[in-house]
Design an enzyme around this catalytic site. Structure first.
Site, short mmCIF file in Angstrom:
data_model
loop_
_atom_site.label_atom_id
_atom_site.label_comp_id
_atom_site.label_asym_id
_atom_site.label_seq_id
_atom_site.Cartn_x
_atom_site.Cartn_y
_atom_site.Cartn_z
N ALA A 164 20.06 3.40 46.97
CA ALA A 164 18.79 2.67 46.93
C ALA A 164 18.20 2.76 45.52
CB ALA A 164 17.83 3.27 47.93
N GLU A 217 26.50 2.05 52.81
CA GLU A 217 26.21 1.14 53.94
C GLU A 217 26.69 -0.28 53.62
OE1 GLU A 217 22.09 2.48 54.12
OE2 GLU A 217 22.41 2.98 56.22
N GLY A 272 22.67 3.66 50.52
CA GLY A 272 22.74 2.20 50.70
C GLY A 272 24.04 1.62 50.18
#
Ligand code: NAI
Length: 668
Positions: A61, A103, A100
């Site tokens: 992120a 992901e 992130g």
């Protein structure tokens, strides 16, 4: 544009290029969606390879967005868009795919990684859970056992382990882009695996969740790990969409929690600590060899810390017998690391081979840096430095590991005052992360820059401290212990005070910790000061030391110990010894005890700040977290105080905050 799409035959290569680490900013998220639209719309494209330019695939992120509300497009939608693309995406990962970034990789149909890649979910270390399917897709890929370890542990894995557990499909040898293109072409000829969102996952064995929860509760590191576990459990019990919704709600809730704010504070404080602005542009001196004087507890640990960076180390002791003990101390530390599988046998041999132990001070003549760790006595230290000054190269840096003494007194009258600095390590020195760096008024900027560079090389968290008794950490420790004794005098039980601090998140309470380290060290320091005519108040610990209760090593301290490894048992002898000094004040709850003691730490911290001994409050927090076991997820005493605010603070302390603390609280 941070995201570009180019074609290599029928394969599109989508490259993310947003230095330094391709963090998932709002713009980048939008551009990834645009790239998926473009690839889907182009009939010539059969598959998409997703890569990162520069240092990493996607490190995670965007930390600069942490304190703002999340802005659309949200990451779960980006991952879903990639997952539901008409063409299969292949993540070609190098450097790091974290949080992130991982992901996004899970939204791809395949993952291949270059050697040297780190993959995983560090979210819990920032007080949150994965927020874009990490807890829902990971178990569908690797099963619950591995997913729980990855997500609640927070530790990234390397590509080998990732391959072994099925987190990636292949390790790319040679050029990553070429490897990914070949992988994509080969994959196109075979049946396509279904997207993770559409896969079923086997439920874990009976009792799995209770076991995992017990294990995590025991670690006691704040709430995020347990909440991550709850998300994984939901992924086992609910359908994909419900589990995703639960994960997102948990993520958004935790993002706004005190714990996440505290962990972000520490994260940024650590990043700032390694590069003090005043040293910008100042070149550190090269350190190619080091000397350590004194091979006791600290000297042996410091020598090992230095050896672990590959530096050759000369260890100087005062005579042959002490030299032999110094070598034994070093061997024991290395042996301990082998036992805990932290180093291999050959590495241990290597560590030993690079150490030479001597009683000849001339052997330090070539060292770039010498760290003194002899007895805490001004005369002994002054003598050592006078002799070092005589034999060391003029450009060698000479450092003292003193805990309490004034470094200016240690080197007063010696040549070239610019080359001296305090380097205060913490025990065990090869383990503890904190390094207090104590410049003298004359210390040259490049000597200071070298100290910070050394800390980075040693993997330590450096904090600059001004000169006062005990610098930052031991000065606060003294206040903390005095406050704990005050509570005792008022009638709180030793065991209750320790339990309260454990409840707050410390591994040990103040009395247990003293028993572990030995009560005699601080006692001798107080006695020394008394002998020098300084006014030093009698402590309750003094009473115990005088009857030989010096802590675990004597089988008795604040508690009794049947043997050194035994659990502490409340002592009736201590009860009798202290009976005349403790009163029957009102009984306090564990929370009130912890609040009082942490407030006292913040009080001392505020004084330290006002005097300029610490540059910033966050440095004090780092000292407490990395040197004294303050729970990281509480953010340190200063952060904690600023969150509690002046009103609650007065309640915690039982009196209004001092002017220094009031000033700090109102500034925050
Ligand atoms: P220690 O007593 O375990 O070791 C001191 C060593 O210095 C002994 O091996 C002794 O033989 C050697 N030594 C004494 N005079 C010498 C000389 N003239 N030349 C060469 N070697 C000499 O003490 P410890 O605990 O290692 O402490 C050393 C220093 O580190 C002290 O200044 C102490 O305040 C500081 N320190 C100690 C910490 C701890 O937790 N023990 C933590 C941080 C700093």
């Amino acid at each position: 544009m941070a995201v570009t799409l180019e074609k290599d035959g029928s394969i599109a290569v989508v490259t993310v290029d947003s230095p330094p680490v391709n963090a998932l900013s709002r713009d980048l998220r939008q551009e990834l969606i645009d790239a998926a639209e473009a690839a889907d719309a182009d009939p010539d494209i059969e598959a998409v390879v997703l890569m990162g330019a520069g240092r990493a695939f996607i490190a995670g992120a965007d930390v600069s967005e942490f304190d703002r509300l999340p802005e659309p497009p949200h990451l779960p939608d980006v991952v879903a868009r990639i997952e539901t693309a008409k063409k299969p995406w292949i993540a070609a990962i190098h450097g790091a795919a974290l949080g992130g970034g991982m992901e996004v990789a899970l939204g791809c149909r395949f993952r291949i990684a270059a050697p040297g890649t780190r993959l995983g979910f560090p979210e819990v270390a920032l007080g949150v859970v994965p927020g874009a399917g990490g807890t829902v897709r990971t178990p569908r890929l690797v099963g619950f056992d591995k997913a729980v370890a990855l997500v609640t542990g927070g530790k990234p894995v390397g590509e080998e382990e990732a391959k072994a557990i099925g987190l990636i499909d292949a390790i790319a040898e040679g050029d990553l882009r070429q490897a990914a293109l070949s992988f994509a072409r080969a994959a196109l000829g075979k049946p396509m695996p279904s997207p993770l969102a559409a896969r079923d996952v086997a439920a874990p064995h009976e009792g799995f969740w209770v076991e995992a929860e017990t294990r995590l509760a025991k670690r006691g590191e704040g709430a995020a790990r347990l909440r991550a576990l709850a998300c994984l459990k939901r992924a086992a019990e609910a359908d994909f969409a419900a589990a995703m919704a639960h994960e997102r709600a948990t993520f958004l809730e935790l993002r706004a929690s005190d714990e996440a704010a505290a962990l972000r504070h520490v994260f940024f404080a650590e990043r700032a600590a390694s590069r003090p602005p005043e040293l910008k542009g100042i070149e550190p001196r090269p350190i190619r060899s080091a000397g350590v004087v004194g091979g006791g507890t600290m000297g042996a640990g410091i020598a090992l810390a230095l050896r672990r960076t590959g530096l050759p180390v000369v260890l100087l002791e005062r005579d042959e017998a002490a030299a032999a003990r110094g070598l034994d101390n070093f061997r024991d530390l290395v042996g301990g690391m082998v036992k805990r599988a932290l180093v291999s046998e050959p590495e241990a041999d290597e560590l030993l081979a690079g150490l030479s132990v001597t009683t000849e001070i001339r052997a330090l003549g070539d060292a770039d840096l010498v760290i003194e760790a002899v007895f805490e006595e001004i005369g002994v230290k002054r003598d050592v430095f006078a002799r070092l000054d005589g034999v060391c190269r003029p450009d060698a840096i000479l450092a003292t590991n003193t805990s309490y003494l004034d470094p200016r007194r240690i080197v007063a009258g010696l040549g070239d005052p610019e080359r001296y600095v305090g380097l205060h390590f913490f025990s065990p020195a090869h383990v503890m992360k904190l390094l207090e760096i104590v410049p003298l008024p004359e210390t040259a900027p490049e000597v200071l820059a070298t100290a910070f560079a050394l800390a980075a090389r040693l993997g330590k968290v450096p904090v600059k401290a001004g000169i006062c008794e005990g610098f930052i950490g031991n000065r606060i420790l003294k206040r903390y212990r005095a406050a704990a004794e005050d509570l005792l005098r008022q009638g709180a039980a030793i065991a209750d005070i320790d339990a309260a601090m454990r409840g707050f998140g410390f591994r040990m309470g103040p009395f247990e910790a003293q028993d572990m380290g030995g009560l005699d060290i601080a006692y001798l320091q107080r006695e020394g000061a008394r002998a020098a005519g300084e006014p030093v108040l009698e402590t309750l610990a003094d009473i115990l030391v005088r009857v030989g209760r010096k802590g675990r090593k004597t089988g008795a301290g604040w508690y009794d110990y049947a043997e050194s490894a035994a659990a502490p048992t409340p002592s009736s002898e201590v009860g009798e010894l202290l009976a005349a000094h403790v009163g029957g004040g009102p009984s306090l709850s564990g929370e009130a005890i912890a609040a009082r003691l942490v407030s006292e730490m913040a009080e001392e911290g505020a004084a330290i700040l006002a005097e300029g001994i610490a540059v910033a409050a966050k440095d004090i927090d780092l000292v407490e977290i990395h040197g004294y076991g303050f729970p990281r997820w509480r953010g340190g005493p200063m952060f904690h105080a600023s969150r509690r605010g002046a009103k609650r603070f007065a309640d915690d302390l039982g009196r209004p905050p001092s002017p220094a603390l009031a000033a700090f609280l109102s500034a925050g």
